[in-house]
Design a protein around this motif. Structure first.
Motif, mmCIF file in Angstrom:
data_model
loop_
_atom_site.group_PDB
_atom_site.id
_atom_site.type_symbol
_atom_site.label_atom_id
_atom_site.label_comp_id
_atom_site.label_asym_id
_atom_site.label_seq_id
_atom_site.Cartn_x
_atom_site.Cartn_y
_atom_site.Cartn_z
ATOM 1 N N ILE A 146 16.486 -4.020 -5.343
ATOM 2 C CA ILE A 146 16.699 -2.579 -5.166
ATOM 3 C C ILE A 146 17.178 -1.961 -6.468
ATOM 4 N N GLU A 147 18.100 -2.632 -7.130
ATOM 5 C CA GLU A 147 18.617 -2.119 -8.395
ATOM 6 C C GLU A 147 17.502 -2.012 -9.434
ATOM 7 N N TRP A 148 16.654 -3.046 -9.473
ATOM 8 C CA TRP A 148 15.560 -3.048 -10.459
ATOM 9 C C TRP A 148 14.544 -1.946 -10.167
ATOM 10 N N VAL A 149 14.078 -1.847 -8.910
ATOM 11 C CA VAL A 149 13.012 -0.902 -8.597
ATOM 12 C C VAL A 149 13.503 0.540 -8.658
ATOM 13 N N MET B 24 0.829 -1.195 0.000
ATOM 14 C CA MET B 24 0.000 0.000 0.000
ATOM 15 C C MET B 24 0.866 1.248 0.000
ATOM 16 N N ALA B 25 0.487 2.222 -0.833
ATOM 17 C CA ALA B 25 1.125 3.540 -0.841
ATOM 18 C C ALA B 25 0.082 4.557 -0.415
ATOM 19 N N PHE B 26 0.439 5.398 0.561
ATOM 20 C CA PHE B 26 -0.520 6.302 1.179
ATOM 21 C C PHE B 26 -0.414 7.716 0.612
ATOM 22 N N GLU B 27 -1.398 8.545 0.999
ATOM 23 C CA GLU B 27 -1.403 9.956 0.638
ATOM 24 C C GLU B 27 -0.176 10.660 1.222
ATOM 25 N N ASN B 28 0.119 10.374 2.510
ATOM 26 C CA ASN B 28 1.385 10.852 3.076
ATOM 27 C C ASN B 28 2.429 9.764 2.842
ATOM 28 N N ALA C 9 6.589 0.200 -2.064
ATOM 29 C CA ALA C 9 5.363 -0.592 -2.201
ATOM 30 C C ALA C 9 5.527 -1.724 -3.201
ATOM 31 N N ILE C 10 6.233 -1.454 -4.313
ATOM 32 C CA ILE C 10 6.270 -2.451 -5.382
ATOM 33 C C ILE C 10 7.463 -3.395 -5.293
ATOM 34 N N VAL C 11 8.431 -3.127 -4.417
ATOM 35 C CA VAL C 11 9.697 -3.850 -4.448
ATOM 36 C C VAL C 11 9.536 -5.351 -4.204
ATOM 37 N N ARG C 12 8.577 -5.742 -3.380
ATOM 38 C CA ARG C 12 8.473 -7.176 -3.076
ATOM 39 C C ARG C 12 7.451 -7.903 -3.942
ATOM 40 N N GLU C 13 6.846 -7.214 -4.914
ATOM 41 C CA GLU C 13 5.912 -7.821 -5.852
ATOM 42 C C GLU C 13 4.815 -8.621 -5.140
ATOM 43 N N PRO C 14 3.924 -7.943 -4.425
ATOM 44 C CA PRO C 14 2.819 -8.625 -3.753
ATOM 45 C C PRO C 14 1.734 -9.028 -4.753
ATOM 46 N N LYS C 15 0.672 -9.638 -4.245
ATOM 47 C CA LYS C 15 -0.437 -10.028 -5.122
ATOM 48 C C LYS C 15 -1.194 -8.816 -5.642
ATOM 49 N N ALA C 16 -1.289 -7.772 -4.803
ATOM 50 C CA ALA C 16 -2.071 -6.604 -5.195
ATOM 51 C C ALA C 16 -1.450 -5.334 -4.629
ATOM 52 N N ASN D 201 14.951 2.618 3.312
ATOM 53 C CA ASN D 201 13.487 2.679 3.306
ATOM 54 C C ASN D 201 12.899 1.644 2.357
ATOM 55 N N ILE D 202 13.506 1.525 1.194
ATOM 56 C CA ILE D 202 12.973 0.605 0.185
ATOM 57 C C ILE D 202 13.185 -0.852 0.583
ATOM 58 N N GLU D 203 14.353 -1.151 1.143
ATOM 59 C CA GLU D 203 14.647 -2.552 1.441
ATOM 60 C C GLU D 203 14.045 -3.026 2.758
ATOM 61 N N PHE D 204 13.491 -2.103 3.555
ATOM 62 C CA PHE D 204 12.959 -2.479 4.868
ATOM 63 C C PHE D 204 11.940 -3.624 4.789
#
Length: 378
Positions: free
Chosen positions: A117-120, A82-86, A150-157, A98-101
């Motif tokens: 990380i390199e890809w995203v 999920m990516a939020f407004e803030n 949000a997208i780094v781990r490739e979730p279902k949605a 932050n990305i790899e957390f």
């Protein structure tokens, strides 16, 4: 696979008869679809997203992922991002951290984390700022980092809650294109919330329009624009907004029929009025027409032209917006940029019948059958 089905989903606060944020919402979000929830503030779109995410308790109905009920499943068990407004970035961590957390807490191996990380970072174009901290970034850069996490781990949605609302127009356009490109690459089910119709029209495979806690219409951007289900959708989708006029249907000797506004003939109906439409003779109706469909001239060309007077004119470079006074109400008309006008200039206004929409003034619902029975093209 990530098909999400909302079956009579509801959210009430407090007691059984407390305020209703979402009412009996039924919707199938297809696998790999980009679904946008669109509506004004307070319509229930963010609450719906939060119920899908597991951040809001569901008080009625059922929610399933790929046929499996998940009403009581905690957020961390739903395999969503999920990516939020803030932007919700950790201020003390560098962009890379932050990305790899989310990958570290899932104990991914270092080699795979480095690869992701390199890809995203390349995908969202932040390779050169991985060493910086959030306070050193612009709003657009922070939003890219939030999107990358949000997208780094490739979730279902993916779930997006008005992620571009804090950006200026130029940045929003750039981020819209970026989000669209990433969705076309990953092909993951995406649910996106916004109040901005331009975002919805640009991004969505389908749009779910909401108003006052209820779903109003679901369709492709072209469907909700050209074939609105009711007056709310017709007025909310399209910029500038659709014009509405109170109208009446008239008929003489059971044959010729016409539409009138304030006693003046607005449009003639082709042939006799369909018997299925005879009830419209006594019904309070509204006619709607898009600003770019209204025709105007300095002289009267037809018996159905109506007299109007110019109130204001705005030049927007590639187009102009003309506001005219027609009896007791204003109408908006789109014009060509090279046309010039003066205040209080008289005009004759024409409403092409093939571009009129008709709605019940009481319920707001689109009329079926339509008295003109024509296909609409916006």
């Amino acid at each position: 696979m990530a098909e999400i089905i909302l079956d009579q989903l509801s959210k009430r606060y407090g007691k059984k008869h407390g305020p209703c944020a979402v009412k009996d919402l039924s919707l199938r979000i297809r696998d790999r679809e980009f679904m946008v929830f669109l509506g004004p503030s307070g319509c229930g779109k963010t609450t719906t997203l939060r119920m899908i995410a597991g951040l809001e308790e569901i008080t009625g109905g059922n929610l399933t992922f790929d046929g499996k009920p998940i009403n009581d499943l905690p957020p961390q068990a739903r395999d969503i991002a999920m990516a939020f407004e803030n932007y919700a970035l950790y201020p003390t961590l560098a962009v890379r951290d932050n990305i790899e957390f989310p990958l570290k807490i899932r104990r991914w191996p270092h080699s795979r984390i480095d690869e992701k990380i390199e890809w995203v970072a390349g995908a969202v174009q932040i390779t050169d700022i991985l060493h910086r901290r959030p306070f050193e970034l612009s709003g657009g850069q922070q939003q890219r980092v939030s999107l990358a996490r949000a997208i780094v781990r490739e979730p279902k949605a993916f779930l997006f809650d008005e992620p571009l609302s804090h950006l200026d127009m130029k940045q929003r356009q750039v981020m819209r294109a970026l989000i669209k490109r990433i969705h076309s690459q990953l092909r993951k089910t995406t649910v996106y919330v916004t109040h901005d119709q331009n975002e919805a029209m640009a991004l969505a495979d389908r749009i779910a329009v909401m108003h006052q806690a209820e779903l109003q219409q679901v369709g492709t951007p072209e469907e909700v624009l050209n074939n609105p289900a009711n007056a709310f959708v017709a007025g909310f989708i399209g910029e500038p907004a659709m014009n509405f006029l109170d109208v009446e249907v008239g008929m003489k000797s059971g044959r010729a029929a016409w539409i009138s506004h304030a006693g003046n003939r607005l449009a003639d109906l082709p042939g006799a009025l369909d018997p299925a439409c005879h009830h419209l003779l006594s019904a309070p109706l509204q006619a709607g027409i898009r600003p770019h469909r209204i025709e105007f001239s300095e002289t009267r060309m037809r018996a159905t032209d109506l007299a109007a007077e110019i109130s204001t004119y705005e030049s927007l470079g590639e187009r102009g917006i003309l506001t005219v006074r027609l009896r007791s109400q204003d109408l908006t008309i789109l014009t060509l940029p090279e046309q010039t006008f003066r205040k209080a200039q008289p005009l004759w206004i024409h409403f092409p019948p093939e571009h009129l929409y008709f709605f019940s003034k009481d319920s707001g619902k689109r009329l079926h059958p339509d008295p003109l029975d024509r296909k609409r093209t916006g």
